[in-house]
Write a protein that holds these residues in place. Structure first.
Motif, PDB file in Angstrom:
ATOM      1  N   MET A 143     132.419  73.265  42.299  1.00 10.35           N
ATOM      2  CA  MET A 143     131.013  73.682  42.367  1.00 10.35           C
ATOM      3  C   MET A 143     130.132  72.486  42.701  1.00 10.35           C
ATOM      4  O   MET A 143     130.300  71.399  42.134  1.00 10.35           O
ATOM      5  N   LEU A 144     129.200  72.691  43.616  1.00  6.85           N
ATOM      6  CA  LEU A 144     128.263  71.645  44.020  1.00  6.85           C
ATOM      7  C   LEU A 144     126.846  72.064  43.647  1.00  6.85           C
ATOM      8  O   LEU A 144     126.566  73.251  43.450  1.00  6.85           O
ATOM      9  N   PRO A 145     125.926  71.098  43.543  1.00  5.20           N
ATOM     10  CA  PRO A 145     124.608  71.431  42.990  1.00  5.20           C
ATOM     11  C   PRO A 145     123.749  72.347  43.847  1.00  5.20           C
ATOM     12  O   PRO A 145     122.961  73.123  43.311  1.00  5.20           O
ATOM     13  N   ASP A 146     123.860  72.263  45.165  1.00  6.89           N
ATOM     14  CA  ASP A 146     123.008  73.097  46.014  1.00  6.89           C
ATOM     15  C   ASP A 146     123.603  73.202  47.414  1.00  6.89           C
ATOM     16  O   ASP A 146     124.651  72.609  47.709  1.00  6.89           O
ATOM     17  N   ALA A 147     122.913  73.950  48.276  1.00  7.59           N
ATOM     18  CA  ALA A 147     123.431  74.199  49.620  1.00  7.59           C
ATOM     19  C   ALA A 147     123.528  72.920  50.446  1.00  7.59           C
ATOM     20  O   ALA A 147     124.444  72.769  51.267  1.00  7.59           O
ATOM     21  N   ASP A 148     122.611  71.984  50.240  1.00  3.74           N
ATOM     22  CA  ASP A 148     122.674  70.727  50.988  1.00  3.74           C
ATOM     23  C   ASP A 148     123.905  69.914  50.602  1.00  3.74           C
ATOM     24  O   ASP A 148     124.543  69.281  51.460  1.00  3.74           O
ATOM     25  N   ALA A 149     124.241  69.929  49.310  1.00  7.10           N
ATOM     26  CA  ALA A 149     125.449  69.234  48.876  1.00  7.10           C
ATOM     27  C   ALA A 149     126.697  69.895  49.455  1.00  7.10           C
ATOM     28  O   ALA A 149     127.652  69.214  49.850  1.00  7.10           O
ATOM     29  N   VAL A 150     126.679  71.222  49.519  1.00  6.54           N
ATOM     30  CA  VAL A 150     127.778  71.947  50.165  1.00  6.54           C
ATOM     31  C   VAL A 150     127.889  71.531  51.627  1.00  6.54           C
ATOM     32  O   VAL A 150     128.980  71.239  52.133  1.00  6.54           O
ATOM     33  N   GLY A 151     126.755  71.477  52.316  1.00  7.33           N
ATOM     34  CA  GLY A 151     126.759  71.087  53.718  1.00  7.33           C
ATOM     35  C   GLY A 151     127.334  69.702  53.937  1.00  7.33           C
ATOM     36  O   GLY A 151     128.129  69.476  54.862  1.00  7.33           O
ATOM     37  N   ALA A 152     126.959  68.756  53.079  1.00  3.65           N
ATOM     38  CA  ALA A 152     127.465  67.388  53.203  1.00  3.65           C
ATOM     39  C   ALA A 152     128.972  67.341  52.969  1.00  3.65           C
ATOM     40  O   ALA A 152     129.701  66.637  53.689  1.00  3.65           O
ATOM     41  N   GLU A 153     129.442  68.095  51.978  1.00  4.54           N
ATOM     42  CA  GLU A 153     130.876  68.127  51.676  1.00  4.54           C
ATOM     43  C   GLU A 153     131.671  68.718  52.831  1.00  4.54           C
ATOM     44  O   GLU A 153     132.723  68.184  53.226  1.00  4.54           O
TER      45      GLU A 153
END
Length: 244
Positions: A1-11
């Motif tokens: 789980m990541l904190p938000d959509a931007d963190a998902v995008g970076a991953e």
């Protein structure tokens, strides 16, 4: 789980770069959806490109597009809701590098599967699920497991989901009623790896359906991810709200 959509995008962007680096200088086919879900990924890739990362070996393989009422022509790429136009404006242009874009031709949908297979398959397919009906690309509930690239009527739930993506759709009647899409089997059989992205609290019911699936469930097409090779489900904390 990541904190938000931007963190998902970076991953996800970092994963794409890792896979691209391992591709030994050959073209790398990246299966791409349009819409809100993958935008953080594309923005993250653009930041890497701005720092000088060479992404020119990426081949952007779009999943679907709206078609004209006759079912034989993609809508004009100049329209904001054109998926081909989306690829040109939102994926490739921000990278500032010459990338090849593929999109299915509704007049000859089977040619798309043939081209993908001739290229050795899609190296990494980014996937997203419809919030209201579990559509994946434009595959509608009830799509058979063996479906390949095809033209399909678009149900009301899919069209309502897309009203949130394109603000100019102020009335359901404005949303096209047909689309061309890669099939369920195109996704499962023609990809080496898939990443299903689920972000936002509005997607938590969709996430629950996917997490509960053991096999493909035709009434929720996004469940095909469980039958794909090398699947990864990546979510943000908002999508997990309300899920044990």
């Amino acid at each position: 789980m990541l904190p938000d959509a931007d963190a998902v995008g970076a991953e996800v962007a970092a994963t794409i770069l890792d896979r691209l680096a391992a591709a030994d200088g050959r073209p790398f086919l990246l299966g791409c959806p349009s819409g809100r879900t993958p935008m953080p990924v594309y923005r993250a890739l653009a930041r890497h490109a701005a720092r000088g990362v060479d992404l020119s070996r990426l081949v952007i393989v779009m999943m679907d597009d709206y078609v004209e009422a006759d079912g034989l022509r993609r809508v004009d790429p100049g329209l904001s809701y054109s998926c081909l136009g989306f690829a040109q404006r939102e994926i490739v242009a921000p990278l500032g590098q010459p990338l090849e874009i593929w999109a299915p031709d509704p007049a000859e949908p089977s040619r798309y599967d043939e081209a993908i297979e001739a290229a050795g398959g899609i190296d990494l397919f980014l996937l997203a699920t419809g919030a209201g009906d579990g559509h994946i690309a434009f595959n509608q509930p009830g799509t058979p497991r063996d479906a390949r690239t095809h033209v399909t009527p678009l149900g009301e739930a899919t069209r309502r989901d897309n009203m949130g993506t394109f603000p100019e759709f102020t009335d359901l009647e404005m949303v096209p009623t047909r689309g061309v899409t890669v099939g369920i089997d195109t996704i499962a059989a023609s990809s080496r790896e898939v990443i299903m992205i689920v972000s936002g609290s509005h997607k938590h019911d969709a996430l629950m359906r996917i997490k509960a699936a053991d096999v493909y469930e035709p009434d929720w097409p996004a469940t095909i991810v469980v039958e794909c090779k090398n699947p990864t489900l990546i979510v943000d904390r908002f999508a997990l709200e309300g899920i044990e």
